[in-house]
Design an enzyme around this catalytic site. Structure first.
Site, PDB file in Angstrom:
ATOM      1  N   ARG A  26     -12.273  13.092   4.311  1.00 28.03           N
ATOM      2  CA  ARG A  26     -10.970  13.750   4.495  1.00 28.03           C
ATOM      3  C   ARG A  26     -10.477  14.356   3.198  1.00 28.03           C
ATOM      4  O   ARG A  26      -9.851  15.408   3.174  1.00 28.03           O
ATOM      5  CB  ARG A  26      -9.946  12.737   5.036  1.00 28.03           C
ATOM      6  CG  ARG A  26     -10.173  12.375   6.491  1.00 28.03           C
ATOM      7  CD  ARG A  26      -9.359  11.174   6.910  1.00 28.03           C
ATOM      8  NE  ARG A  26      -7.944  11.374   6.708  1.00 28.03           N
ATOM      9  CZ  ARG A  26      -7.098  10.441   6.230  1.00 28.03           C
ATOM     10  NH1 ARG A  26      -7.537   9.238   5.925  1.00 28.03           N
ATOM     11  NH2 ARG A  26      -5.837  10.712   6.076  1.00 28.03           N
ATOM     12  N   LYS A  45      -7.673  -0.999   6.875  1.00 27.57           N
ATOM     13  CA  LYS A  45      -8.022  -1.756   5.659  1.00 27.57           C
ATOM     14  C   LYS A  45      -7.150  -2.995   5.520  1.00 27.57           C
ATOM     15  O   LYS A  45      -7.612  -4.077   5.206  1.00 27.57           O
ATOM     16  CB  LYS A  45      -7.762  -0.900   4.414  1.00 27.57           C
ATOM     17  CG  LYS A  45      -8.694   0.253   4.222  1.00 27.57           C
ATOM     18  CD  LYS A  45      -8.465   0.909   2.892  1.00 27.57           C
ATOM     19  CE  LYS A  45      -7.303   1.851   2.871  1.00 27.57           C
ATOM     20  NZ  LYS A  45      -7.608   3.235   3.021  1.00 27.57           N
ATOM     21  N   HIS A 103       0.849  -1.187   0.000  1.00 25.30           N
ATOM     22  CA  HIS A 103       0.000   0.000   0.000  1.00 25.30           C
ATOM     23  C   HIS A 103       0.882   1.234   0.000  1.00 25.30           C
ATOM     24  O   HIS A 103       1.895   1.293   0.687  1.00 25.30           O
ATOM     25  CB  HIS A 103      -0.922   0.006   1.222  1.00 25.30           C
ATOM     26  CG  HIS A 103      -2.061   0.968   1.086  1.00 25.30           C
ATOM     27  ND1 HIS A 103      -3.257   0.618   0.489  1.00 25.30           N
ATOM     28  CD2 HIS A 103      -2.184   2.268   1.428  1.00 25.30           C
ATOM     29  CE1 HIS A 103      -4.067   1.667   0.493  1.00 25.30           C
ATOM     30  NE2 HIS A 103      -3.440   2.685   1.065  1.00 25.30           N
ATOM     31  N   SER A 156      -6.113   4.789   8.770  1.00 23.52           N
ATOM     32  CA  SER A 156      -6.837   4.533   7.516  1.00 23.52           C
ATOM     33  C   SER A 156      -6.224   3.340   6.781  1.00 23.52           C
ATOM     34  O   SER A 156      -6.921   2.394   6.400  1.00 23.52           O
ATOM     35  CB  SER A 156      -6.774   5.801   6.642  1.00 23.52           C
ATOM     36  OG  SER A 156      -7.051   5.507   5.296  1.00 23.52           O
ATOM     37  N   ASP A 159     -13.525   3.612   7.469  1.00 22.72           N
ATOM     38  CA  ASP A 159     -12.491   4.249   6.642  1.00 22.72           C
ATOM     39  C   ASP A 159     -13.054   4.657   5.291  1.00 22.72           C
ATOM     40  O   ASP A 159     -12.707   5.716   4.762  1.00 22.72           O
ATOM     41  CB  ASP A 159     -11.277   3.340   6.449  1.00 22.72           C
ATOM     42  CG  ASP A 159     -10.239   4.031   5.572  1.00 22.72           C
ATOM     43  OD1 ASP A 159      -9.761   5.107   5.993  1.00 22.72           O
ATOM     44  OD2 ASP A 159      -9.950   3.560   4.470  1.00 22.72           O
TER      45      ASP A 159
END
Ligand code: URA
Length: 435
Positions: A168, A187, A82, A183, A161
């Site tokens: 956001r 996930k 990620h 966040s 999230d």
């Protein structure tokens, strides 16, 4: 719970208890807390931060109420990567299929564009027919079948999230170490992984512009993983110039396809191989860095990685003929070449105005409900340190119309700085952090 008292406590630098974080997230998800109150709480967190205990509690509260991917008795190791977000960062599009083609399963759940940064899901959706909204059952079944799924966050996983991310994006509350960490990790902890590799970007095109803050974010997420039993390795990488040459959804898919075919730009390839190496090592699919790189390079050279992307596109309803013919991707109505006015050395290619211009041209969102235009963006062929001559064409702007072209040309004029001497760019690979 009186929500404004939570906002006030955070605003004044106090701590919320785990029960308060749980109640706040549950009430927000139940529609009992309006977006304006949640935005105020988020802004208080941006300014005041969270203690380690609060961060654990917020992450757990965001995970709660959602489901997890389950891969019981599945024989392959599972890893994901990620990124904290950048400009031109199309690494996921290359890395998912590449690592899967090396025998490691990759359930890659990605996000949409955030602020001035692009999102993998928006990029994938520029492939005609490509469906990112898989259910968890579909994603798990696809990973079992072909080793990779590239899908968007569903309401089933870390549902808080999904809502907070979009909020956001439009309320100036992205650049916060605890909010980014919670966040991403909420996930990723739901994906049923055996390991996670993080690409923490730093430089003017990242949310953490200072390398020291990026390293702090990396350490925060590695520690969160450790406390939750998930092995995490983080690389801190440069985002003081766009990654690769293309910026914009369909343009980045085209560059990812070229990279999978072994013809990608050197910087994109270097970051992809560095992250891929960590993924293979975490998965136990290679014993050494050298072996991991050899396997990845072989998968690119043999066409296996590109073929795997074709399988993923096909499985998710997309037109896999784009692999042979990227001209099938949506094309911009207007294109114009940008030339430098004077010769010299490229001192800087600032990614921030480029990313902001993509949003202004329609390639990102300014409000929650905005649709993104997949066609708009830039191809920039110079990097800091390159020598250019006067009136040399160095970029193309892709837009909907003349107004978009004007926005793009103006942004390039600010982003590309030419001088007599170069400016030292950040090293591409800055730091490596593990638990
Ligand atoms: N990526 C995420 O998933 N969340 C953030 O907050 C920032 C980048």
């Amino acid at each position: 719970m009186v929500f404004q008292t939570l906002i006030e406590r955070k605003r004044d630098g106090g701590e919320l208890s785990p029960a308060q974080w749980r109640a706040a997230m549950a009430a927000y998800l139940a529609g009992e807390v309006p977006d304006y109150q949640m935005s105020a709480l988020l802004m208080a967190v941006v300014w005041r931060g969270l203690s380690p205990g609060e961060l654990d509690a917020l992450t757990a509260a965001m995970l709660a109420g959602g489901q997890r991917l389950r891969f019981d008795d599945y024989p392959l190791p599972l890893v994901d990567k990620h990124s904290t977000g950048g400009v031109g960062d199309k690494v996921s599009l290359v890395l998912g299929p590449l690592v899967a083609s090396c025998g490691v399963a990759v359930p890659m759940m990605s996000g949409r564009g955030l602020g001035h940064t692009g999102g993998t899901v928006d990029k994938l959706e520029s492939i005609p027919g490509f469906r990112t909204a898989l259910t968890l059952a579909e994603a798990a079944a696809q990973v079992r079948k072909i080793g990779c799924a590239l899908f968007s966050q569903t309401a089933e996983i870390a549902p808080a999230d999904a809502r907070l991310y979009a909020l956001r994006d439009v309320t100036g509350t992205v650049p916060s170490i605890p909010l980014i960490a919670a966040s991403i990790m909420s996930k990723k902890l739901a994906e049923g992984l055996g390991g996670l590799v993080l690409d923490v970007k730093t430089g003017s095109g990242a949310f953490m512009t200072e390398p020291a803050r990026a390293a702090e974010l990396a350490r925060t997420m590695v520690a969160l993983g450790q406390s939750q039993g998930l092995p995490v390795v983080a690389l801190v990488t440069a985002m003081d110039r766009p990654l690769g040459r293309a910026v914009g959804n369909a343009l980045e898919v085209e560059e990812a396809l070229a990279t999978l075919a072994g013809e990608g730009p050197a910087d994109l390839l270097a970051v992809t191989l560095a992250l891929g190496t960590e993924m293979l090592l975490l998965a136990g699919a290679a014993a050494t860095t050298d072996e991991a790189r050899r396997r990845l390079t072989e998968a690119l050279g043999s066409g296996r990685a590109l073929a795997k992307f074709g399988e993923v596109i096909e499985a998710q309803g997309g037109n896999s003929a784009v692999i042979e013919d990227p001209g099938l991707l949506p094309q911009a109505e207007a294109v114009e070449i940008f030339a430098v006015p004077a010769g010299g050395i490229v001192r800087r290619v600032d990614p921030r105005p480029i990313g902001e211009a993509v949003v202004a041209m329609g390639g990102g969102r300014r409000r929650l409900e905005d649709e993104v235009d997949p066609t708009v963006g830039f191809v920039i062929t110079v990097k800091p340190g390159d020598r250019v001559s006067a009136r040399e064409p160095i970029a193309s702007v892709f837009a909907r119309d003349a107004d978009g072209i004007a926005i793009g040309m103006e942004a390039l004029g600010r982003a590309v700085v030419i001088g007599e001497t170069g400016e030292e760019p950040l090293p591409l690979l800055i730091d490596r952090i593990e638990g």
